[in-house]
Design an enzyme around this catalytic site. Structure first.
Site, short mmCIF file in Angstrom:
data_model
loop_
_atom_site.label_atom_id
_atom_site.label_comp_id
_atom_site.label_asym_id
_atom_site.label_seq_id
_atom_site.Cartn_x
_atom_site.Cartn_y
_atom_site.Cartn_z
CG ASP A 77 -1.77 1.18 1.37
OD1 ASP A 77 -2.41 1.57 0.37
OD2 ASP A 77 -1.82 1.76 2.47
CG ASP A 103 -1.98 7.59 0.10
OD1 ASP A 103 -1.18 8.52 0.08
OD2 ASP A 103 -2.63 7.22 -0.90
CG ASN A 144 -2.95 2.08 6.44
OD1 ASN A 144 -2.92 1.96 5.22
ND2 ASN A 144 -3.71 2.97 7.04
#
EC number: 3.1.3.16
Length: 258
Positions: A94, A96, A205
């Site tokens: 990922d 961001d 996240n």
């Protein structure tokens, strides 16, 4: 250390209830700016919303058996494995709040300032790099077939990745259009990659992004601006061990512990 990192999915970061909250807080207070930024950099779930349940066989994409290559209509998301990546595990990473944090609000110590045109207007996006991201990506590129997979728009994520990935660690970049929109979330469906699932990992996240394949996930806490953060540094030995796995499911289970 490794076991605690792998089990982070069960921990709740009080600062990161959602990507939307942080984007909203960091956006300048002028009409429309928050909505524009939310459209640009995707949030995966609303504040306090429950994670979507796993898809059933009636969903658009039925879950695949562990270890099988994706069997979905149309072409796979990834090209054929190159000779340099033959035999390597594929790791989906990922962007961001995993590798970087971005904001419309000026940041004095921004690592990058990326101009992005949105609805005919050019906006400056200020980007902070997570501590140890350079060391982390370099090591990941040595061990794995690395794929960037973000639910953000390409017009933002592509130039940011150009600046972040100077060594060409990411073999392929996938953006929002490659996600599956499921129960209000942009989900990264690993079964569509065209890779063996027992040789595929995802680092993200947000648990909502890997709700279809939680057994393939290495969770990481959301990051915004903590200069003392060491998550990526501590993940390097975890991934070094995982890179030797014949089956990521059994190795992840061992790392999670009892």
């Amino acid at each position: 250390m490794e076991s605690s990192i792998i089990t982070q999915v069960q921990r709740e970061d009080s600062r990161s209830s959602s990507k939307t909250d942080q984007v909203n807080k960091s956006s300048p207070q002028k009409p429309g700016s928050r909505n524009i930024f939310k459209k640009l950099i995707c949030c995966l779930r609303a504040q306090d919303a429950q994670l979507p349940t796993s898809p059933t066989h009636d969903a658009l994409l039925a879950p695949e058996d562990n270890g099988t290559i994706a069997k979905v209509p149309g072409e796979c998301l990834l090209p054929a494995v190159t000779s340099q990546d033959q035999g390597k595990i594929c790791v989906v990473i990922d962007l961001d709040e995993t590798l970087v944090h971005s904001s419309f609000k000026p940041i004095s110590n921004a690592d990058f300032i990326v101009p992005v045109e949105i609805e005919g207007t050019t906006h400056q996006v200020y980007v902070l790099k997570r501590p140890y991201v350079d060391e982390f990506l370099q090591r990941m590129g040595e061990l794995f077939e690395c794929v960037l997979f973000t639910a953000s728009l390409a017009k933002y994520a592509d130039p940011v990745t150009d600046l972040l990935d100077q060594c060409g660690v990411f073999r392929t970049r996938l953006f929002r259009e490659s996600c599956v929109f499921y129960q209000g979330c942009y989900v990264k469906d690993l079964s569509r990659l065209g890779r063996e699932l027992h040789k595929t990992l995802i680092l993200d996240n947000s648990p909502a992004s890997y709700i279809f394949h939680p057994e393939n996930a290495v969770p990481v806490l959301s990051w915004f601006d903590d200069s003392e953060d060491t998550e990526l540094l501590h993940l390097i030995p975890v991934f070094e061990e995982l890179s030797q796995a014949d089956d990521v499911y059994s190795r992840l289970e061992q790392l999670r512990g009892p």
